[in-house]
Each structure stands twice: as C-alpha cells, then as structure tokens.
Design a protein around this motif. Structure first.
Motif, mmCIF file in Angstrom:
data_model
loop_
_atom_site.group_PDB
_atom_site.id
_atom_site.type_symbol
_atom_site.label_atom_id
_atom_site.label_comp_id
_atom_site.label_asym_id
_atom_site.label_seq_id
_atom_site.Cartn_x
_atom_site.Cartn_y
_atom_site.Cartn_z
ATOM 1 N N ASN A 82 0.814 -1.230 -0.064
ATOM 2 C CA ASN A 82 0.124 0.037 0.067
ATOM 3 C C ASN A 82 0.955 1.413 -0.062
ATOM 4 N N LEU A 83 2.107 1.182 0.223
ATOM 5 C CA LEU A 83 3.152 2.524 0.557
ATOM 6 C C LEU A 83 4.025 2.307 -0.628
ATOM 7 N N ILE A 84 4.766 1.266 -0.482
ATOM 8 C CA ILE A 84 5.935 1.179 -1.363
ATOM 9 C C ILE A 84 5.773 0.834 -2.650
ATOM 10 N N PHE A 85 5.161 -0.109 -3.169
ATOM 11 C CA PHE A 85 4.556 -0.667 -4.278
ATOM 12 C C PHE A 85 4.057 0.388 -5.252
ATOM 13 N N PRO A 86 2.704 1.180 -4.579
ATOM 14 C CA PRO A 86 2.189 2.229 -5.526
ATOM 15 C C PRO A 86 3.230 3.307 -5.750
ATOM 16 N N ALA A 87 4.308 3.612 -5.059
ATOM 17 C CA ALA A 87 5.080 4.962 -4.894
ATOM 18 C C ALA A 87 6.023 4.573 -6.107
ATOM 19 N N VAL A 88 6.392 3.138 -6.324
ATOM 20 C CA VAL A 88 7.379 2.795 -7.412
ATOM 21 C C VAL A 88 6.815 2.540 -8.640
ATOM 22 N N MET A 89 5.573 1.825 -8.652
ATOM 23 C CA MET A 89 4.918 1.602 -9.985
ATOM 24 C C MET A 89 4.162 2.771 -10.604
ATOM 25 N N GLY A 90 3.631 3.642 -9.526
ATOM 26 C CA GLY A 90 2.867 4.727 -10.159
ATOM 27 C C GLY A 90 1.549 4.265 -10.301
ATOM 28 N N ARG A 91 0.506 5.120 -10.833
ATOM 29 C CA ARG A 91 -0.928 4.802 -11.071
ATOM 30 C C ARG A 91 -1.040 4.158 -12.466
#
Length: 388
Positions: free
Chosen positions: A325-334
C-alpha cells in the motif's frame, strides 16, 4: 412493381452492353432513370432469432473453455513460456542492441531461467524432504497443540475422542498423508513433461521473437492497423517487463524480511519461509492470506504462549501491508493500477482452470488484456512510425 423491375433489368443490360443501343433502348433507359428507387426490404429479427444467436455464441464459448481445460497439459507450459518470454523482452532487446545474435540471446536468457529454477529447487529440496519426513509427527503435534483452543468452541463438538477414531483420527490423517504423497509422486511425470515443454517453448519464442512480431504486424493490411499492432505489442512487453522486474525486487526484499522474521520467531527452515513469502506475493489477496495463516499456525505450534506464537504472522502481515500500500504504489505509479475485483475474479477463474500455476498466471494475463484494451481504446496517443 413488376413492370418497374423489368424496366430496370432491361436498362441494366443495356448499360453493361449486353443489348444493342437503339431509340427504344434510349427511351427505356431514360424511363428507368425517372422511376423511384426500389424499396429496401429490411429483415427484422425477433427475440427468438437473437436468443438463438446468443445461444450459439455461448455454446462456442463453453466449448472453448472446455478445450482450454482439457489441453492444460500443453497450454500451461506454453502460456507460461510466452508470458516469461514477454517479460524478458526488454532484456532480449538490450542484448540485441549490444550485438548478441538472436539464437545466442535466446540460449542465454532461457539458460538463466533454468539455472535460477534449478538453484531454487536444490536449495529447497532439503527443507521439503525434512518436512515430508516429519509430516506424521507434525500432524500429531498440531492436534495436541490446537486441541485446547478447539475445545473452547462448544458448537464444534470437538473433544480428544474425536481424534482417536473416525475420519479425523491420527491413523486416518496419516493415511491421507500417504495418499497425498502418492498423488504428488504420480504428478511428478506430468510436471517433468511440462517443464520440458516450457523450456523448449521459451527458447523457441525468444529465438523467433522478432520474426513473430513482424508476422503479427504484417497480417494487418492498412497502415493504421499495423501501427496499432506495433503500439499494442510494445505496450504489453513494457508493462510486463517493468511490472515484474520491479515487483521481483520488492518481493525479494519481502522474502529477506520474512526470513529474518522466521529466524527471530524461532520458526523452522526460515529460508523456506522467505521463499514462500516471495512466491505467494505474486498471487494477490490469496497469497498473503494463505501465507499469514501458515505462519500463524507454525508460530502457535512453535511457542507455548499464543500471543508470542502469533507475533511472526502479525509482523509479516504488517510488512506486506506496508509494501503493497505504500512502497509498491510509490514505485509503480498509477498507470498500472488494476481493479481489485477484476483481479480477484481472474485469480478464481484461472485457479479453477489450471490450479496453482493458473493463480500465478492470472495477474500477467489480466495485465495483457487490460493493456490491449487501453491501447486500442485510447485515441490520443503518440503514433509510432513504421520503419522504411
């Protein structure tokens, strides 16, 4: 109406040169031009015709699903090889730009995949054999450890006598364990065959990747269609390569953290727990659920105190929650966000069709389908130029 149609037919024959032109023919032609156009008879379809059409579509759909299910022995390794080959597409492209021949490129990448799988199997063979040998003792210890908690739930009607006779007795559990081992043994030969098909398909796919792209692109006739095919193929390879390269790095970190948690929590085979954490993370929702439950059971069996036994599972769940919920979305983007409900349905469907491998293929297949739909529906997009 019949006379008018006759006049039109005669005028048509004169126009195409089947009859010699005369004064009468010229008059006939002018009369045909002055006639009103023939009415168009539209064929109306009733509800029964529409139902029959949808029924035929449904029958072919069911037959297609049956074929996919019955041909799973061949389709599973081939589909897995294509997905892995598309994931490795970016690496193959970079090696080609460095001057590596296509065949050598394919051999290097497929051999690297085989080497990684061999090292994983070799490192996990010892812990898995130990776990299989300690299966009966583990089952007995599990029952003895969980029995006090089950007795507190009155509506279950479970007592120590429940495990002394009947289908839940120790003897029945050991017999079922033997049946499970027998099933695993009998499934070993198909697994070896599927592994051989996978590596052969992966090698051939990587070797003929460029020619296959050209063939797919040239099957379309118009320039617009070929540009759309190039855009879709490039987008699918980029999405799969970027997603799984980034996800693998993140989940490797999760596996290392899980190994530390298992070692600190006193769990047996901490490296095995780390590998399971890495592997299960590629199955959204179901993977984290099963992994947390397994760690909780192992902690309860390891420690006498219930709170201490549940601490490794709570720590793993917290770390996984932060990463997802924090690291993965920040790296992958929307741009790679997928509707969770669609992913959940895809996992259920492919698990039902192809088992555990289908569950792992559900996410990449969903990414492929969604990327193709987005690329075909988005109108305002930079159009690549065809090579001259």
């Amino acid at each position: 109406m019949g006379i008018a149609n006759g006049i039109r037919k005669q005028a048509k024959k004169i126009a195409i040169g089947e009859r010699r032109t005369s004064a009468w023919a010229q008059t006939l032609k002018e009369a045909a031009e002055e006639l009103p156009p023939a009415p168009l008879h539209r064929l109306e379809k009733d509800g029964l015709d529409i139902s029959m059409a949808w029924a035929i579509i449904g029958i072919f759909g069911i037959l297609g699903l049956a074929a996919v299910y019955l041909m799973s022995l061949i389709l599973i390794p081939i589909t897995l090889a294509v997905v892995v080959g598309m994931i490795l597409g970016m690496a193959a492209e970079k090696l080609s730009r460095m001057g590596v021949p296509r065949l050598a490129n394919a051999v290097m990448l497929s051999s690297s995949v085989a080497l990684v799988i061999f090292l994983l199997i070799n490192s996990l063979a010892g812990p898995l054999m130990t776990l299989a040998n300690e299966g009966p003792a583990f089952a007995e210890r599990t029952i003895n450890r969980i029995m006090p908690y089950l007795e507190r739930i009155e509506w279950l009607h479970i007592t120590p006598a429940t495990f002394e006779s009947g289908p839940m007795s120790i003897g029945a559990l050991l017999e079922n364990t033997g049946n499970v081992l027998h099933v695993v043994t009998t499934s070993l030969t198909p697994a070896v065959v599927q592994g051989m098909i996978f590596f052969a398909a992966l090698l051939l796919f990587l070797a003929s990747r460029v020619n296959l792209r050209k063939t797919i692109i040239m099957t379309f006739r118009t320039r617009t269609q070929r540009l759309a095919a190039i855009r879709v193929i490039n987008a699918v390879e980029q999405v799969l390569g970027f997603y799984f390269a980034t996800a693998s790095l993140i989940y490797v970190g999760l596996g290392v953290v899980m190994t530390i948690i298992a070692y600190a929590g006193g769990l047996a085979a901490p490296v095995l727990w780390g590998f399971f954490a890495f592997l299960s993370s590629f199955i959204p929702y179901l993977g984290i659920t099963l992994m947390t439950f397994a760690v909780a059971v192992a902690g309860i069996l390891t420690h006498d105190d219930l709170v201490i036994g549940l601490m490794p599972a709570a720590a793993f769940f917290t770390v996984h929650l932060i990463m997802e919920n924090l690291i993965f979305p920040a790296v992958m983007g929307r741009r790679l966000e997928i509707n969770p409900f669609i992913v959940f349905l895809a996992i259920l469907f492919w698990t039902w069709m192809w088992g555990a491998v289908g569950a792992m293929l559900a996410l990449p297949l969903s990414l492929i389908v969604i990327t193709v739909i987005e690329e075909l529906l988005i109108e305002e997009k930079a159009q690549p130029q065809l090579p001259k």
